[in-house]
Design a protein around this motif. Structure first.
Motif, mmCIF file in Angstrom:
data_model
loop_
_atom_site.group_PDB
_atom_site.id
_atom_site.type_symbol
_atom_site.label_atom_id
_atom_site.label_comp_id
_atom_site.label_asym_id
_atom_site.label_seq_id
_atom_site.Cartn_x
_atom_site.Cartn_y
_atom_site.Cartn_z
ATOM 1 N N LYS A 106 7.048 -3.327 6.402
ATOM 2 C CA LYS A 106 7.309 -1.892 6.573
ATOM 3 C C LYS A 106 6.907 -1.128 5.317
ATOM 4 N N ALA A 107 7.169 -1.709 4.150
ATOM 5 C CA ALA A 107 6.782 -1.070 2.885
ATOM 6 C C ALA A 107 5.256 -0.989 2.771
ATOM 7 N N ILE A 108 4.561 -2.034 3.178
ATOM 8 C CA ILE A 108 3.095 -2.056 3.128
ATOM 9 C C ILE A 108 2.518 -1.031 4.105
ATOM 10 N N ILE A 109 3.118 -0.912 5.288
ATOM 11 C CA ILE A 109 2.659 0.070 6.271
ATOM 12 C C ILE A 109 2.816 1.485 5.696
ATOM 13 N N ALA A 110 3.952 1.735 5.052
ATOM 14 C CA ALA A 110 4.177 3.051 4.445
ATOM 15 C C ALA A 110 3.195 3.294 3.305
ATOM 16 N N THR A 112 0.168 2.033 2.897
ATOM 17 C CA THR A 112 -1.207 2.230 3.367
ATOM 18 C C THR A 112 -1.345 3.462 4.250
ATOM 19 N N GLY A 113 -0.237 4.016 4.686
ATOM 20 C CA GLY A 113 -0.278 5.195 5.543
ATOM 21 C C GLY A 113 -0.703 4.878 6.973
ATOM 22 N N ALA A 114 -0.514 3.639 7.393
ATOM 23 C CA ALA A 114 -0.905 3.221 8.743
ATOM 24 C C ALA A 114 0.024 3.850 9.775
ATOM 25 N N THR A 115 -0.572 4.253 10.895
ATOM 26 C CA THR A 115 0.230 4.906 11.936
ATOM 27 C C THR A 115 0.065 4.265 13.308
ATOM 28 N N SER A 116 -1.037 3.550 13.522
ATOM 29 C CA SER A 116 -1.256 2.977 14.852
ATOM 30 C C SER A 116 -1.913 1.606 14.733
ATOM 31 N N ALA A 117 -2.112 0.968 15.886
ATOM 32 C CA ALA A 117 -2.721 -0.363 15.921
ATOM 33 C C ALA A 117 -4.143 -0.353 15.352
ATOM 34 N N LYS A 118 -4.775 0.820 15.324
ATOM 35 C CA LYS A 118 -6.124 0.929 14.758
ATOM 36 C C LYS A 118 -6.136 0.599 13.263
ATOM 37 N N ASP A 119 -5.001 0.785 12.614
ATOM 38 C CA ASP A 119 -4.893 0.553 11.170
ATOM 39 C C ASP A 119 -4.482 -0.881 10.823
ATOM 40 N N MET A 120 -4.460 -1.756 11.820
ATOM 41 C CA MET A 120 -3.990 -3.129 11.603
ATOM 42 C C MET A 120 -4.809 -3.853 10.529
ATOM 43 N N GLY A 121 -6.122 -3.678 10.547
ATOM 44 C CA GLY A 121 -6.976 -4.344 9.561
ATOM 45 C C GLY A 121 -6.633 -3.948 8.142
ATOM 46 N N LYS A 122 -6.385 -2.661 7.943
ATOM 47 C CA LYS A 122 -6.043 -2.147 6.616
ATOM 48 C C LYS A 122 -4.717 -2.762 6.143
ATOM 49 N N VAL A 123 -3.737 -2.785 7.030
ATOM 50 C CA VAL A 123 -2.414 -3.329 6.691
ATOM 51 C C VAL A 123 -2.504 -4.834 6.437
ATOM 52 N N MET A 124 -3.224 -5.545 7.298
ATOM 53 C CA MET A 124 -3.344 -7.007 7.151
ATOM 54 C C MET A 124 -4.025 -7.373 5.833
ATOM 55 N N GLY A 125 -5.021 -6.600 5.421
ATOM 56 C CA GLY A 125 -5.706 -6.872 4.151
ATOM 57 C C GLY A 125 -4.737 -6.858 2.979
ATOM 58 N N VAL A 126 -3.885 -5.846 2.931
ATOM 59 C CA VAL A 126 -2.902 -5.727 1.853
ATOM 60 C C VAL A 126 -1.806 -6.778 2.013
#
Length: 149
Positions: A106-110, A112-126
């Motif tokens: 949840k901290a990583i999602i916040a 990276t500013g991810a909001t939807s499943a489209k941002d999964m790659g960005k979140v997974m990288g971190v």
């Protein structure tokens, strides 16, 4: 004492204790350590970080093999595989609890500013970089997918 030396010492202890399962598991780990040390460009060194990655890979392979054995109704082979996995897991960092993992993701999602499943790659990288060794990749991926859905 680095991980390579610790494994070597524990092999001696397992031999003295006549612990065949632990001995076999640790000899297998040491074989991979030696291969990594003698690989081209390794300069006969093995960092604890690299050694931990090797053990993580072997643990994952062991768990996957055990799942296959269970699927083939070979509980005896699955139990032997899991006994070796337990012998290797001792050398890994403590795994995160599901609650700790969820809080970290949840901290990583916040972050990276991810909001939807489209941002999964960005979140997974971190997440895979930050949580390496602390949680299984499958668990990270499943939780990221669930939280972004």
């Amino acid at each position: 004492m680095d991980l390579f030396d610790k494994i070597s010492e524990d092999i001696k202890e397992a031999m003295k204790a006549k612990d065949k399962v632990k001995l076999e598991a640790l000899r297998n780990v040491k074989k991979y350590f030696i291969e990594a040390k003698t690989a081209p460009g390794a300069n006969d060194t093995l960092t604890d970080e690299a050694a931990t990655k090797i053990i993580q890979k072997l643990v994952k392979q062991g768990k996957d093999s055990a799942e296959i054995f269970i699927g083939q109704n070979r509980q005896d082979l699955a139990e032997a595989e899991m006994a070796q996995v337990r012998a290797m897991e001792i050398y890994l960092p403590k795994q995160m609890t599901p609650e700790e993992l969820e809080a970290a993701i949840k901290a990583i999602i916040a972050e990276t500013g991810a909001t939807s499943a489209k941002d999964m790659g960005k979140v997974m990288g971190v997440a895979t970089k930050k949580l390496a060794g602390l949680a299984e990749g499958r668990a990270i991926s499943a939780l990221v997918k669930e939280l972004l859905a």
